[in-house]
Design an enzyme around this catalytic site. Structure first.
Site, PDB file in Angstrom:
ATOM      1  N   SER A 201      -4.704  -3.319  -9.602  1.00 16.09           N
ATOM      2  CA  SER A 201      -4.374  -2.957  -8.222  1.00 16.09           C
ATOM      3  C   SER A 201      -3.965  -1.505  -8.024  1.00 16.09           C
ATOM      4  O   SER A 201      -3.837  -1.057  -6.892  1.00 16.09           O
ATOM      5  CB  SER A 201      -3.276  -3.864  -7.698  1.00 16.09           C
ATOM      6  OG  SER A 201      -2.122  -3.712  -8.494  1.00 16.09           O
ATOM      7  N   HIS A 235      -5.973  -9.778  -6.563  1.00 15.14           N
ATOM      8  CA  HIS A 235      -6.490  -8.803  -5.590  1.00 15.14           C
ATOM      9  C   HIS A 235      -7.977  -8.973  -5.320  1.00 15.14           C
ATOM     10  O   HIS A 235      -8.516  -8.351  -4.402  1.00 15.14           O
ATOM     11  CB  HIS A 235      -6.235  -7.366  -6.074  1.00 15.14           C
ATOM     12  CG  HIS A 235      -4.848  -6.905  -5.788  1.00 15.14           C
ATOM     13  ND1 HIS A 235      -4.479  -6.357  -4.578  1.00 15.14           N
ATOM     14  CD2 HIS A 235      -3.733  -6.944  -6.543  1.00 15.14           C
ATOM     15  CE1 HIS A 235      -3.193  -6.055  -4.609  1.00 15.14           C
ATOM     16  NE2 HIS A 235      -2.714  -6.404  -5.789  1.00 15.14           N
ATOM     17  N   LYS A 264      -2.754 -12.435  -0.271  1.00 15.42           N
ATOM     18  CA  LYS A 264      -3.394 -11.131  -0.067  1.00 15.42           C
ATOM     19  C   LYS A 264      -4.626 -11.358   0.833  1.00 15.42           C
ATOM     20  O   LYS A 264      -4.472 -11.503   2.031  1.00 15.42           O
ATOM     21  CB  LYS A 264      -3.726 -10.489  -1.416  1.00 15.42           C
ATOM     22  CG  LYS A 264      -2.476 -10.295  -2.305  1.00 15.42           C
ATOM     23  CD  LYS A 264      -2.774  -9.506  -3.547  1.00 15.42           C
ATOM     24  CE  LYS A 264      -1.690  -9.622  -4.612  1.00 15.42           C
ATOM     25  NZ  LYS A 264      -0.400  -9.057  -4.269  1.00 15.42           N
TER      26      LYS A 264
HETATM   27  C1  LIG Z   1      -2.600  -9.119 -10.614  1.00 20.89           C
HETATM   28  C2  LIG Z   1      -1.503  -9.665  -9.762  1.00 20.89           C
HETATM   29  N1  LIG Z   1      -0.995 -10.872 -10.053  1.00 20.89           N
HETATM   30  C3  LIG Z   1      -0.017 -11.420  -9.319  1.00 20.89           C
HETATM   31  C4  LIG Z   1       0.503 -10.764  -8.226  1.00 20.89           C
HETATM   32  C5  LIG Z   1       1.619 -11.401  -7.452  1.00 20.89           C
HETATM   33  O1  LIG Z   1       1.109 -12.126  -6.353  1.00 20.89           O
HETATM   34  P1  LIG Z   1       2.134 -12.995  -5.494  1.00 20.89           P
HETATM   35  O2  LIG Z   1       2.673 -12.079  -4.448  1.00 20.89           O
HETATM   36  O3  LIG Z   1       1.342 -14.132  -4.927  1.00 20.89           O
HETATM   37  O4  LIG Z   1       3.202 -13.447  -6.426  1.00 20.89           O
HETATM   38  C6  LIG Z   1       0.007  -9.517  -7.874  1.00 20.89           C
HETATM   39  C7  LIG Z   1       0.567  -8.820  -6.709  1.00 20.89           C
HETATM   40  O5  LIG Z   1       0.950  -7.702  -6.690  1.00 20.89           O
HETATM   41  C8  LIG Z   1      -1.012  -8.940  -8.670  1.00 20.89           C
HETATM   42  O6  LIG Z   1      -1.505  -7.732  -8.393  1.00 20.89           O
END
Ligand SMILES: Cc1ncc(COP(=O)(O)O)c(C=O)c1O
Length: 414
Positions: A201, A235, A264
């Protein structure tokens, strides 16, 4: 009462974070959103174009999804009441699990409060047996991409693997290096688990799942209990690929276990994991954040369910297509204006290379003055000299929104 010396330490640490400009707690308070066109954030008396949101398809203000959320909370209440194995599972969760598994072409799905929690449950359960009596045995090595998300790192930590050699890293997106690590460990461990982010990300680059699959499968028979590939495509889902299936679709490869979020691209909230039924059944028995922590609210399950169905529909597919067009439109405009990108990303995350932390901070502040929200990212999140403005393009943006933003970028840079 809080110990005075400890209180001082906390205050000093907060001051230190402020002084090195990495403090995150000074959050902007959004008081509402405008309701016509692409929603703008209302902060104080001003409205701001949003170029830093993960709402890639512009679904979080979608009327149908909001109605589905309200209907589900009217019927099932505003909270889950208890964890599912104690109080019973409400229908929207089950329907959502079936729908998201089908969306990704996997046998079964399990939802948890967030993708972070999904990673904690999935990774720790698939690395460590849950009790001394467990039938799941054998030594395991986990092999992670060097730049994996914090939730993956914590998932491995929670597994508390005793042997330090059982935690290995391969160079970021370097699958020859992964090959080397798998080879070196094949005689030492019974099983290997390879884990990667789907889309990374910070700059919008993505894992090549097909190439990963090839390397993983090469070593399948060299480990007595095989090699498993876990991809966290938080993402990528509902953002990336011809139909919004994420990295698996873009690179035409399949993971064994896929983690994602509804928070997201899907515009709702909560995390999920999809895999073979036996894996999901096992995770319901072993995953601590599933067993000992509430799921998201039933209303959110209703919203997420509607969103998955919408993304699958003609209307949703048009949004995915519009997202792609907007990304290309922005890239063309920014390149024409002389900006450079950190990488050539096809994802809504577009990182403008600024290469200087002060200029990066100033540019973000100037854009804010002009009514735009973007995020500046500097060391230690990215290497020194790779300071960037992370721009996130949404399907909700119009060409005029993007033009205005690019013009603001140009005048702010000057
Ligand atoms: C690769 C990855 N995994 C997990 C998450 C966390 O997602 P959530 O907000 O649903 O916990 C993110 C968010 O930034 C992410 O980029």
């Amino acid at each position: 009462m809080l110990n005075a010396k400890y209180k001082k330490q906390l205050k000093d640490e907060l001051k230190r974070l402020d002084s090195v400009k990495t403090a995150k707690r000074h959050e902007k308070v959004i008081e509402g959103f405008t309701s016509d066109g692409a929603p703008k954030a209302k902060i104080g008396k001003k409205e701001y174009g949003i170029f830093n949101s993960n709402d890639y398809l512009g679904l979080r203000h979608n009327k149908k999804i909001k109605t589905a959320e309200h209907k589900a909370s009217d019927k099932f209440g505003t909270g889950p009441g208890a964890v599912r194995f104690i109080s019973g599972t409400m229908k929207p969760y089950v329907e959502l699990e079936n729908e998201i598994a089908k969306f990704h072409g996997k046998q079964a799905g399990m939802v948890v409060s967030s993708a972070f929690a999904a990673n904690l449950a999935t990774i720790s359960s698939l690395l460590s047996p849950q009790s001394k009596d467990s039938k799941v045995e054998g030594s395991v090595v986990v092999i992670s991409d060097a730049l994996n998300h914090r939730s993956i790192i914590d998932g491995v930590r929670v597994a508390s693997l005793k042997n330090p050699e059982s935690k290995q890293i391969y160079q970021h997106m370097d699958y020859e290096d992964l090959d080397r690590v798998l080879d070196e460990n094949s005689k030492k461990f019974d099983r290997a688990v390879v884990i990667t982010d789907g889309v990374f990300s910070m700059i919008g680059e993505y894992a090549d799942v097909k190439a990963l699959r090839r390397v993983v499968d090469k070593y399948q028979s060299k480990y007595t209990l095989g090699v498993m590939l876990i991809v966290d495509d938080s993402h990528g889902v509902a953002a990336f690929g011809k139909t919004g299936r994420g990295c698996e679709e873009v690179s035409n490869g399949k993971s064994d276990v896929l983690v994602g979020t509804f928070g997201k691209g899907f515009g709702a909230d909560g995390g999920y994991v999809v895999a073979d039924k036996v894996v999901i059944d096992y995770l319901r028995e072993a995953g601590a954040t599933y067993i000992y922590s509430n799921s998201f609210a039933p209303g959110t399950a209703g919203a997420a369910l509607e969103s998955v169905r919408l993304v699958n529909s003609d209307k949703g597919q048009k949004l995915v297509q519009k997202s792609r067009e907007n990304i290309e439109y922005f890239k063309t405009g920014a390149l024409k204006a002389g900006f450079k990108f950190v990488c050539d990303s096809q994802h809504p995350i577009q990182a403008l290379l600024i290469a200087d932390p002060v200029k990066c901070g100033n540019l973000t502040a100037e854009l804010f003055k002009k009514g735009f929200l973007v995020t500046n990212i500097s060391y230690p999140i990215v290497p020194k000299g790779m300071d960037e403005i992370r721009v996130q393009i949404s399907a909700a943006h119009t060409k005029e929104d993007i033009d205005e933003f690019v013009n603001a970028l140009i005048s702010s840079w000057k």
